[in-house]
Design a protein around this motif. Structure first.
Motif, PDB file in Angstrom:
ATOM      1  N   VAL A  12      -4.627   2.934  -5.672  1.00 36.57           N
ATOM      2  CA  VAL A  12      -3.306   3.699  -5.772  1.00 36.57           C
ATOM      3  C   VAL A  12      -2.702   3.564  -6.988  1.00 36.57           C
ATOM      4  O   VAL A  12      -2.359   2.428  -7.503  1.00 36.57           O
TER       5      VAL A  12
ATOM      6  N   THR B  21       0.989  -1.299   0.042  1.00 37.05           N
ATOM      7  CA  THR B  21       0.133   0.038   0.241  1.00 37.05           C
ATOM      8  C   THR B  21       0.954   1.241   0.029  1.00 37.05           C
ATOM      9  O   THR B  21       1.751   1.538   1.030  1.00 37.05           O
TER      10      THR B  21
ATOM     11  N   ALA C 243       0.204   7.931   0.705  1.00 39.86           N
ATOM     12  CA  ALA C 243      -0.328   9.083  -0.242  1.00 39.86           C
ATOM     13  C   ALA C 243       0.519  10.394   0.289  1.00 39.86           C
ATOM     14  O   ALA C 243       0.391  11.317  -0.421  1.00 39.86           O
TER      15      ALA C 243
ATOM     16  N   GLY D 232      -2.807   8.146 -12.185  1.00 41.71           N
ATOM     17  CA  GLY D 232      -3.652   8.751 -11.322  1.00 41.71           C
ATOM     18  C   GLY D 232      -4.331   9.865 -12.202  1.00 41.71           C
ATOM     19  O   GLY D 232      -4.035  10.539 -13.157  1.00 41.71           O
TER      20      GLY D 232
ATOM     21  N   TYR E 196      -5.711   9.039  -5.500  1.00 48.71           N
ATOM     22  CA  TYR E 196      -6.328   7.657  -5.678  1.00 48.71           C
ATOM     23  C   TYR E 196      -7.036   7.926  -7.009  1.00 48.71           C
ATOM     24  O   TYR E 196      -7.581   8.631  -7.390  1.00 48.71           O
TER      25      TYR E 196
ATOM     26  N   SER F 162      -9.265   4.956 -10.261  1.00 44.80           N
ATOM     27  CA  SER F 162     -10.073   3.935 -10.310  1.00 44.80           C
ATOM     28  C   SER F 162      -9.810   2.949 -11.543  1.00 44.80           C
ATOM     29  O   SER F 162      -9.174   3.721 -12.567  1.00 44.80           O
TER      30      SER F 162
ATOM     31  N   ASN G 166     -10.924   3.727  -5.770  1.00 45.26           N
ATOM     32  CA  ASN G 166      -9.878   3.875  -4.757  1.00 45.26           C
ATOM     33  C   ASN G 166      -8.729   3.095  -4.739  1.00 45.26           C
ATOM     34  O   ASN G 166      -8.216   2.542  -3.840  1.00 45.26           O
TER      35      ASN G 166
END
Length: 887
Positions: free
Chosen positions: A724, A223, A226, A755, A684, A686, A722
């Motif tokens: 990354v 993960t 951010a 992004g 973030y 999609s 959401n």
């Protein structure tokens, strides 16, 4: 050419020149034959050749030859030596028949074939990427291209060999070796894994290597944070010290930061703040300190506390608060600092500037100026120059000269450092001198240190060393001066075993303390014998010292001996060391004064989070008075998670400069790593997509993106929210498809999510196709087939490659066997056949197939192996061939 010879007409009287020639396997050549007819009529001969080895092929075994009267005929006999022809001597039999008289003669021609122990290594199959946790398989082909049986040793540094690591190959035989590696299913970041194979012959020095590279795509990607964070480390330490019936205690805090300001890690920032020490200054607690440092490849800036240094002679090490800047551009560098010493009262402040110039790769020149201000109206000026050269091969020389001026007193100093490293000899010599009025770091001092080593053999080294410390150096008062020491010794090291060594040496030493009331002042001639031996996990060291001592305090002489034994062992994540020393010396107050010292240390790692150590020593020798000396020390460190830790420690010690008084100090420290967010760096995003079969959306298909899952709706649409941005793999759970269903794109598929953009992946499901085939060789049924043995032909490996432009698959099959490619995506496919190990007298009738596969299709192909058709052309015109004995 092998054996020229002549034949007399009618008599069939053949003279053979006695020569022998050597050929390498795989050679095509000709044997020249000279026939001479000295009669007055024409003669006719039938020439027939026979080979006793099927590895030497006679391309024209029979020929009728007519020779005119008083003429000669030159015949070239073509032969072909196969690559797998056995090395050594081979026989070709020559039969010459006179067609008129039917008389004949037989001759044996000797051919020597050399030994060839060559082999090849090639990559056969590899995968471009796998999921973390899957096994990487790479296939390599090893072929014996020589003419003798070979044993090949197979190794891999980055993988595991499947099966035996030795391969036995007959001449021209080929085998497949598989290397595999099980990847870590917890791999958090995408990376590349290397698989390698190295082979070498058991009886040769030939060595070959091959590599494959596979991308590992994590199923549980790390993960991504951010935020850009600063790794600030905070600590709070409670210290309690009992000293001569007095108690001191309090807290000391520390803040520390060490980070890079960019992704390339070349803009570095370091910062430290330590609050005031709550107890009396001593070695094991930190004095207050404040500094910040920035550096990259061209510039260095420091503000605050540090050890400042201009040069060895002028200011070697001076701790204080100040500013230092260094700048480099090309071959030129400029630096300078301003410093206010903290632990040396004789200097108010100091200023230094220095320039460096790299003349070339071997020579560097530095020129500098240092000013030390003792008071507002009193200063010392010290210009200096340093020159470094490697102009002598394998030798580096550095020379420094400094001059000082203070009021009306002038002084100077210089030093020479010489380092050399040759094949068997290496050495270092340092000589320095400072005049009585020199006001740099040293004054009124002559000093020399050297270490020379000569390698006599792989097990024996001879050495000579001389060391001494400086008399009058201006050291910070934070430290005690070590005793005045001078020692010269010489000896040999003998490595009697792989992990065992004995050292024998003799020498002279002189030692004198610097205390107001002297504890020792002696000179000593000595002999030492040291033994170092490792026995499994145990390290044993035995040191014996025998000396004759002159005590300059008592004006007495006597013998001195020291026996020391230490034993250490590392086992079960613990390191235990115990030692003992027996001193019987004349160095101190009395002759033959006996002292026994003993102690030990234990370090133990209980887990990744818990570790402890304990130390004890009964006492210390007087020569160590200048240092803090622990008699007992213990600590326990407990990590709490990844960012917190507690450390409890205690020491019972003799502080530097003290002889008998002991102090007790206990501390409890808490440390925390605070990753402080300073900037948001990730937004973030999609991923959406559509899965269909003949434009019809498929419901209930499970799609995986890293460790995220989605299910298609009734229209075949899926969405991941959401996410990354970064690299992922996209895959379908095949248990949600029918057994023969396949995606039209290769899965799993490596994709990059970006992004704040539209990320979309659509793909179609269809039915898989299959290719099946066989390899046929039927010419061996023909009696006029090749002479090469059938077993060798049928054992030949044929490589079949199938590719659709995006994916390449390979299979290996032998002649007269079948092969298949299953679960193929419909579309344009190309089949290519490689037969590098096929006998050169055979060929593949069609080596390329191209076709379009449709869903559910089963495609059958047949690969035919045939014999090459050869044409032999003979030279009809006479040629001149020289041979021994010709006139």
């Amino acid at each position: 050419m092998i054996l020229p010879f002549s034949i007399k007409a009618n008599e069939i009287n053949i003279t053979i020149v006695p020569q022998k020639y050597t050929y390498e396997p795989g050679t095509n050549t000709t044997i020249p034959i000279i026939l001479i007819n000295k009669e007055n009529h024409k003669v006719t001969y039938e020439l027939t050749t026979y080979s006793q080895s099927n590895k030497i092929l006679l391309l024209n075994a029979k020929k009728i030859i007519e020779i005119q009267p008083q003429q000669k005929e030159n015949i070239l006999l073509p032969i072909s030596i196969t690559k797998d022809c056995n090395y050594g001597e081979h026989i070709i039999t020559l039969k010459i028949v006179d067609n008129k008289s039917t008389s004949y003669q037989l001759f044996d021609l000797k051919i020597n074939v050399t030994k060839n122990e060559q082999f090849t290594l090639n990559t056969l199959n590899s995968v471009d990427y796998v999921k973390a946790g899957d096994t990487i398989n790479s296939d390599f082909t090893i072929k014996n291209t020589g003419n003798t049986k070979q044993t090949i040793i197979v190794k891999s540094n980055h993988g595991t060999i499947l099966g035996n690591n030795t391969v036995n190959l007959k001449p021209q035989e080929e085998k497949i070796v598989r290397v595999y590696k099980i990847t870590n299913p917890k791999e958090a970041k995408e990376n590349n894994q290397l698989l390698d194979v190295t082979i070498n012959g058991r009886n040769t020095e030939n060595k070959l290597s091959a590599f494959t590279n596979t991308k590992i795509i994590p199923i549980n990607p790390q993960t991504m944070d951010a935020y850009k964070r600063l790794p600030i480390q905070l600590s709070l330490n409670y210290i309690n010290m009992r000293q001569q019936n007095k108690s001191q205690h309090g807290f000391q805090g520390e803040l520390y930061l060490n980070t890079s300001l960019n992704k390339r890690n070349n803009d570095l920032l370091e910062m430290k703040i330590i609050s005031k020490n709550p107890i009396e200054q001593y070695y094991y607690t930190k004095y207050d300190e404040y500094y910040a440092t920035y550096s990259n490849k061209d510039i260095y800036i420091h503000i605050g506390d540090k050890v400042y240094s201009s040069s060895y002679l002028t200011e070697y090490a001076r701790y204080g608060k100040g500013v230092e800047v260094q700048y480099k551009i090309g071959k030129f560098g400029l630096s300078g600092f301003y410093n206010k010493p903290r632990f040396f009262k004789n200097i108010e402040d100091e200023f230094n500037i220095k320039s460096n110039y790299a003349i070339n790769k071997s020579n560097t020149l530095s020129i500098g100026y240092l000013q030390k201000r003792q008071t507002k109206n009193s200063s010392t000026h010290l210009p200096y120059v340093i020159y470094t050269t490697n102009i002598i091969k394998h030798t580096a020389i550095e020379f420094e000269y400094a001059y000082s001026k203070h009021s009306k007193l002038d002084g100077s100093a210089y030093r020479i450092d010489l380092n050399t490293k040759l094949k068997k000899f290496n050495g270092r010599i340092n000589y320095s001198y400072s005049s009585p009025n020199f006001r740099g770091y040293f004054a009124n001092t002559t000093n020399i240190n050297s270490a020379l080593n000569y390698t006599i053999s792989s097990k024996i080294n001879a050495f000579l060393t001389h060391s001494q410390n400086e008399k009058n150096r201006q050291r910070d008062t934070l430290f005690f001066e070590a005793p005045l020491f001078k020692q010269t010794q010489f000896g040999i090291d003998y490595n009697y075993a792989k992990k065992g060594k004995i050292t024998l040496f003799n020498g002279y030493m002189k030692n004198e303390d610097r205390l107001t009331k002297s504890l020792f002042k002696y000179e000593e001639l000595f002999t030492k014998i040291n033994i170092n031996q490792q026995l499994g996990p145990i390290q044993l060291d035995i040191n014996n010292h025998f000396g004759y001592t002159k005590n300059n305090l008592s004006n007495k002489k006597g013998k001195s001996s020291i026996q020391q034994v230490s034993l250490s062992i590392y086992k079960y994540n613990a390191n235990l060391m115990i030692y003992g020393s027996m001193y019987n010396t004349s160095r101190y107050d009395y002759s033959n004064q006996k002292n026994f010292y003993y102690g030990g240390r234990l370090n133990k790692i209980f887990s990744k989070s818990t570790m402890a150590n304990i130390f004890y020593q009964s006492n210390y020798i007087p020569e160590e008075y200048y240092a803090d000396r622990n008699q007992f020390e213990g600590s326990v460190i407990q990590n709490i998670g990844n960012n917190h830790a507690l450390e409890l420690s205690g020491r019972y010690l003799i502080q530097r400069g003290e002889i008998g008084d002991k102090d007790l100090i206990v501390s409890l420290k808490y440390k925390a790593l605070l990753n402080v967010p300073i900037k948001k760096i990730i937004t973030y995003t999609s991923l959406t997509g559509h899965i269909s079969d003949n434009s019809k959306g498929l419901k209930g298909i499970r799609v995986q993106l890293g460790n995220n899952y989605a299910i298609t709706d009734k229209d075949g649409n899926y969405t991941f929210k959401n996410i990354v941005p970064g690299d992922y793999y996209l895959d379908i759970d095949r248990s949600t498809l029918s057994i023969d269903a396949i995606s039209r794109i290769s899965l799993p598929k490596a994709i990059t999510i970006v992004g704040e953009n539209l990320n979309q992946q659509n793909f179609e499901i269809t039915k898989a196709a299959v290719i099946k085939g066989n390899i046929k060789y039927n010419d061996y049924l023909n009696p006029n087939s090749l002479s090469t043995d059938l077993e060798t032909i049928l054992s030949t490996n044929i490589i079949i490659e199938a590719t659709d432009g995006n994916k390449t698959l390979r299979r290996i099959a032998r002649i007269n066997t079948s092969f298949d490619f299953t679960y193929l995506q419909p579309g344009s496919w190309k089949i290519k056949i490689y037969a590098n190990s096929l006998n050169k007298n055979l060929k593949i009738a069609t080596d390329t197939f191209e076709f379009m596969l449709v869903p559910s299709e089963l495609k059958q192909i047949q690969i035919e192996i045939k014999a090459n058709q050869k044409e032999i052309f003979y030279q009809q015109e006479p040629i001149n061939v020289g041979y021994i004995g010709a006139k």
